[in-house]
Design a protein around this motif. Sequence first.
Motif, PDB file in Angstrom:
ATOM      1  N   ASP A   1      13.323   7.528  -3.767  1.00 31.77           N
ATOM      2  CA  ASP A   1      12.031   7.731  -4.438  1.00 31.77           C
ATOM      3  C   ASP A   1      10.939   6.833  -3.887  1.00 31.77           C
ATOM      4  O   ASP A   1       9.768   7.119  -3.998  1.00 31.77           O
ATOM      5  CB  ASP A   1      12.179   7.513  -5.939  1.00 31.77           C
ATOM      6  N   GLN A   2      11.333   5.699  -3.238  1.00 34.46           N
ATOM      7  CA  GLN A   2      10.306   4.807  -2.690  1.00 34.46           C
ATOM      8  C   GLN A   2       9.665   5.372  -1.421  1.00 34.46           C
ATOM      9  O   GLN A   2       8.664   4.883  -0.964  1.00 34.46           O
ATOM     10  CB  GLN A   2      10.878   3.421  -2.359  1.00 34.46           C
ATOM     11  N   THR A   3      10.279   6.365  -0.814  1.00 37.93           N
ATOM     12  CA  THR A   3       9.706   6.926   0.397  1.00 37.93           C
ATOM     13  C   THR A   3       8.868   8.143   0.046  1.00 37.93           C
ATOM     14  O   THR A   3       9.402   9.186  -0.308  1.00 37.93           O
ATOM     15  CB  THR A   3      10.819   7.359   1.379  1.00 37.93           C
ATOM     16  N   PRO A   4       7.559   7.977   0.081  1.00 37.13           N
ATOM     17  CA  PRO A   4       6.719   9.114  -0.276  1.00 37.13           C
ATOM     18  C   PRO A   4       7.095  10.323   0.581  1.00 37.13           C
ATOM     19  O   PRO A   4       7.192  10.222   1.796  1.00 37.13           O
ATOM     20  CB  PRO A   4       5.314   8.618   0.064  1.00 37.13           C
ATOM     21  N   SER A   5       7.314  11.409  -0.060  1.00 35.70           N
ATOM     22  CA  SER A   5       7.675  12.606   0.690  1.00 35.70           C
ATOM     23  C   SER A   5       6.523  12.949   1.623  1.00 35.70           C
ATOM     24  O   SER A   5       5.356  12.773   1.296  1.00 35.70           O
ATOM     25  CB  SER A   5       7.922  13.764  -0.268  1.00 35.70           C
ATOM     26  N   GLY A   6       6.866  13.365   2.779  1.00 37.85           N
ATOM     27  CA  GLY A   6       5.817  13.748   3.718  1.00 37.85           C
ATOM     28  C   GLY A   6       5.349  12.597   4.577  1.00 37.85           C
ATOM     29  O   GLY A   6       4.612  12.800   5.524  1.00 37.85           O
TER      30      GLY A   6
ATOM     31  N   ILE B   1      10.419  -5.030  -6.478  1.00 39.46           N
ATOM     32  CA  ILE B   1       9.168  -5.114  -5.723  1.00 39.46           C
ATOM     33  C   ILE B   1       9.351  -4.309  -4.447  1.00 39.46           C
ATOM     34  O   ILE B   1      10.461  -4.176  -3.923  1.00 39.46           O
ATOM     35  CB  ILE B   1       8.742  -6.573  -5.395  1.00 39.46           C
ATOM     36  N   GLU B   2       8.223  -3.766  -3.978  1.00 41.36           N
ATOM     37  CA  GLU B   2       8.242  -3.013  -2.720  1.00 41.36           C
ATOM     38  C   GLU B   2       7.225  -3.642  -1.791  1.00 41.36           C
ATOM     39  O   GLU B   2       6.034  -3.722  -2.117  1.00 41.36           O
ATOM     40  CB  GLU B   2       7.899  -1.549  -2.965  1.00 41.36           C
ATOM     41  N   ALA B   3       7.707  -4.094  -0.641  1.00 37.78           N
ATOM     42  CA  ALA B   3       6.822  -4.671   0.376  1.00 37.78           C
ATOM     43  C   ALA B   3       6.500  -3.604   1.406  1.00 37.78           C
ATOM     44  O   ALA B   3       7.385  -2.896   1.872  1.00 37.78           O
ATOM     45  CB  ALA B   3       7.495  -5.856   1.053  1.00 37.78           C
ATOM     46  N   VAL B   4       5.217  -3.504   1.734  1.00 35.65           N
ATOM     47  CA  VAL B   4       4.759  -2.542   2.735  1.00 35.65           C
ATOM     48  C   VAL B   4       4.090  -3.322   3.863  1.00 35.65           C
ATOM     49  O   VAL B   4       3.088  -4.000   3.643  1.00 35.65           O
ATOM     50  CB  VAL B   4       3.760  -1.537   2.120  1.00 35.65           C
TER      51      VAL B   4
ATOM     52  N   VAL C   1       2.536  -6.167  -1.326  1.00 32.52           N
ATOM     53  CA  VAL C   1       3.736  -6.138  -2.149  1.00 32.52           C
ATOM     54  C   VAL C   1       3.350  -5.606  -3.531  1.00 32.52           C
ATOM     55  O   VAL C   1       2.371  -6.083  -4.136  1.00 32.52           O
ATOM     56  CB  VAL C   1       4.395  -7.529  -2.298  1.00 32.52           C
ATOM     57  N   TYR C   2       4.104  -4.616  -3.987  1.00 35.17           N
ATOM     58  CA  TYR C   2       3.861  -3.999  -5.278  1.00 35.17           C
ATOM     59  C   TYR C   2       4.990  -4.327  -6.245  1.00 35.17           C
ATOM     60  O   TYR C   2       6.164  -4.323  -5.849  1.00 35.17           O
ATOM     61  CB  TYR C   2       3.780  -2.472  -5.134  1.00 35.17           C
ATOM     62  N   GLY C   3       4.629  -4.591  -7.484  1.00 35.73           N
ATOM     63  CA  GLY C   3       5.621  -4.618  -8.554  1.00 35.73           C
ATOM     64  C   GLY C   3       5.789  -3.188  -9.050  1.00 35.73           C
ATOM     65  O   GLY C   3       4.796  -2.538  -9.397  1.00 35.73           O
ATOM     66  N   VAL C   4       7.012  -2.699  -9.066  1.00 36.26           N
ATOM     67  CA  VAL C   4       7.255  -1.295  -9.402  1.00 36.26           C
ATOM     68  C   VAL C   4       8.198  -1.223 -10.596  1.00 36.26           C
ATOM     69  O   VAL C   4       9.222  -1.912 -10.626  1.00 36.26           O
ATOM     70  CB  VAL C   4       7.893  -0.545  -8.203  1.00 36.26           C
ATOM     71  N   HIS C   5       7.820  -0.418 -11.567  1.00 33.42           N
ATOM     72  CA  HIS C   5       8.688  -0.205 -12.727  1.00 33.42           C
ATOM     73  C   HIS C   5       9.378   1.149 -12.609  1.00 33.42           C
ATOM     74  O   HIS C   5       8.864   2.069 -11.962  1.00 33.42           O
ATOM     75  CB  HIS C   5       7.869  -0.278 -14.023  1.00 33.42           C
ATOM     76  N   ASP C   6      10.519   1.259 -13.297  1.00 34.28           N
ATOM     77  CA  ASP C   6      11.298   2.494 -13.207  1.00 34.28           C
ATOM     78  C   ASP C   6      10.520   3.693 -13.739  1.00 34.28           C
ATOM     79  O   ASP C   6      10.821   4.838 -13.388  1.00 34.28           O
ATOM     80  CB  ASP C   6      12.623   2.343 -13.979  1.00 34.28           C
ATOM     81  N   ASP C   7       9.510   3.431 -14.583  1.00 35.76           N
ATOM     82  CA  ASP C   7       8.707   4.548 -15.085  1.00 35.76           C
ATOM     83  C   ASP C   7       7.683   5.017 -14.046  1.00 35.76           C
ATOM     84  O   ASP C   7       6.880   5.905 -14.314  1.00 35.76           O
ATOM     85  CB  ASP C   7       8.007   4.159 -16.393  1.00 35.76           C
ATOM     86  N   GLY C   8       7.718   4.392 -12.872  1.00 40.63           N
ATOM     87  CA  GLY C   8       6.842   4.864 -11.796  1.00 40.63           C
ATOM     88  C   GLY C   8       5.553   4.078 -11.650  1.00 40.63           C
ATOM     89  O   GLY C   8       4.835   4.229 -10.651  1.00 40.63           O
ATOM     90  N   SER C   9       5.230   3.223 -12.619  1.00 41.11           N
ATOM     91  CA  SER C   9       3.983   2.465 -12.506  1.00 41.11           C
ATOM     92  C   SER C   9       4.112   1.403 -11.417  1.00 41.11           C
ATOM     93  O   SER C   9       5.191   0.842 -11.207  1.00 41.11           O
ATOM     94  CB  SER C   9       3.636   1.820 -13.851  1.00 41.11           C
ATOM     95  N   ARG C  10       3.031   1.144 -10.708  1.00 38.10           N
ATOM     96  CA  ARG C  10       3.015   0.191  -9.600  1.00 38.10           C
ATOM     97  C   ARG C  10       1.776  -0.675  -9.706  1.00 38.10           C
ATOM     98  O   ARG C  10       0.726  -0.211 -10.114  1.00 38.10           O
ATOM     99  CB  ARG C  10       2.894   0.888  -8.236  1.00 38.10           C
ATOM    100  N   LYS C  11       1.900  -1.919  -9.269  1.00 40.04           N
ATOM    101  CA  LYS C  11       0.751  -2.819  -9.278  1.00 40.04           C
ATOM    102  C   LYS C  11       0.830  -3.722  -8.051  1.00 40.04           C
ATOM    103  O   LYS C  11       1.905  -4.260  -7.749  1.00 40.04           O
ATOM    104  CB  LYS C  11       0.784  -3.677 -10.553  1.00 40.04           C
ATOM    105  N   LEU C  12      -0.285  -3.897  -7.387  1.00 37.18           N
ATOM    106  CA  LEU C  12      -0.325  -4.787  -6.224  1.00 37.18           C
ATOM    107  C   LEU C  12      -0.179  -6.226  -6.717  1.00 37.18           C
ATOM    108  O   LEU C  12      -0.995  -6.711  -7.498  1.00 37.18           O
ATOM    109  CB  LEU C  12      -1.657  -4.607  -5.486  1.00 37.18           C
TER     110      LEU C  12
END
Lengths: 154, 154, 154, 154
Positions: free
Chosen positions: D3-8, D107-110, D127-138
């Motif tokens: 799910d962390q890999t945006p499709s496309g 967290i997801e580092a880009v 780096v984003y903090g990511v919650h299982d509900d899909g919300s993300r914050k830098l």
Amino acid sequence: MEDQTPSGREQASPEVRRRVQDSFDRQGLMAHLGARITHIGPGRVHITLPCRPEVTQQHGYFHAGATSAVADSAGGYAGLTLFPEDSDVLTVEYKINLLAPAVGDRIEAVGSVLKSGRTLTVCQLEVYGVHDDGSRKLVANGQQTLIRVNRPAP
Amino acid sequence: MEDQTPSGREQASPEVRRRVQDSFDRQGLMAHLGARITHIGPGRVHITLPCRPEVTQQHGYFHAGATSAVADSAGGYAGLTLFPEDSDVLTVEYKINLLAPAVGDRIEAVGSVLKSGRTLTVCQLEVYGVHDDGSRKLVANGQQTLIRVNRPAP
Amino acid sequence: MEDQTPSGREQASPEVRRRVQDSFDRQGLMAHLGARITHIGPGRVHITLPCRPEVTQQHGYFHAGATSAVADSAGGYAGLTLFPEDSDVLTVEYKINLLAPAVGDRIEAVGSVLKSGRTLTVCQLEVYGVHDDGSRKLVANGQQTLIRVNRPAP
Amino acid sequence: MEDQTPSGREQASPEVRRRVQDSFDRQGLMAHLGARITHIGPGRVHITLPCRPEVTQQHGYFHAGATSAVADSAGGYAGLTLFPEDSDVLTVEYKINLLAPAVGDRIEAVGSVLKSGRTLTVCQLEVYGVHDDGSRKLVANGQQTLIRVNRPAP
């Protein structure tokens, strides 16, 4: 006569000093700001910038851009003092903290080489606010990465 | 008439624009370099600096110090656009990478707020080399931390 | 017994040392990496990380992330030693240069306060690669900005 | 499934992806932290780190050192995707701002390449903090300089 040059501080060789001074003299910005080199040692260069309205920000302090400009030049030339004669220096990046309002009759930027490599050089940058009574205060501190490039033939 | 201001880009309120412009006009360094503000949006400020010998380094490119000075000011004023009226801005620190020789008829610094907090604000800094034919190239990229301070009563 | 603590180096007060050690002991990451505090002085903290596969990068050197983690903690706790008791510290930002491959039986991070302000503190970060034969080499150097925050009541 | 890999989102070639993954798998620190690569595109790499006590600081947030470690690796591998096969990457330096407490289920580092040069590469780090509900914050933003080195023959 150069009160900013601590007596006894080691000087670079005449060839190195001339090479650094010649390059500095071609920097339109340094002349335009009123900056001058006050010490050229091996791996260490000092640049002084007198206070005048042309280098200030909105409160009358030295502008962070002026502070950074002399710090960046001091570091770059500190690196250059350790390079072979046929090479030149470019700033890759730097980071600077403005620690205190930059006030004084002049600021003095001190660039000193922390690590000199074949390709990359890392310098420490310090800027002091200096008053004519001799008091000095560290107003900015930074870290800079330089790259050595081959100088194109004239 | 302001070709550097992309048409359609959002402007800050007249009060904010006047506050930013007034502060900028008190920065002796910006006038001395020949810089001027070309866009004031909410959280985003553009500053343009035309090329002339007074802002160059030893190879005739824009000096990293000049590039940094306009980048720092653009970021600082971008932060200021989001502050309450009775406050002022100081640069805590910034880091800038010089990505390419800064050449062009002018450089354009773009400061944009990445995170605006109660005390600290973080901005992204971009500087483009711009030619009169409209071509642009990113020549520097940085990141800046600002602090909001209460403005002393006049 | 603590060979990393230069004899004669000034110690912080027992209260400050306990406060720093307690906070450190709550940092899951430091325990997980195997890091421990080896000196707590006023405005200066040392952290040591032994070499083992769990902290390396692809060439078997200490990973820049491990090097940075202990450097960041050393700086943060150096700042904390100078704060009032009811406050805590957060890292605003830091910049670090990896000067040489981080090799050794352990690395030692030294955080020292450069400027302590009411809100912001700036620290210098140094990391040494240390061998059991006593040889040391500077492998990373950085600069860090901290913010003091009021500690929530327990 | 990832799910962390945006499709496309564009994938790097199989050869590049294998080269990056192989190098990553040799980083003892990444495995020890529990990090894994979730996207390898040309000039762009994502690394995800799940939350667990072993990666936290004293308040239970992700430790700045863990945040930085995955950010540094993401940037380094983003650079590596654009290098010739017989080369490797080293971090010269990076600077990172911790924008907000790093909380989330992971967290997801880009890491993404801003400027790729023959010797030096500059990356942006997010780096984003990511919650299982899909919300993300830098939660962190940085800038990194890499150097390309010739890989020693095995």
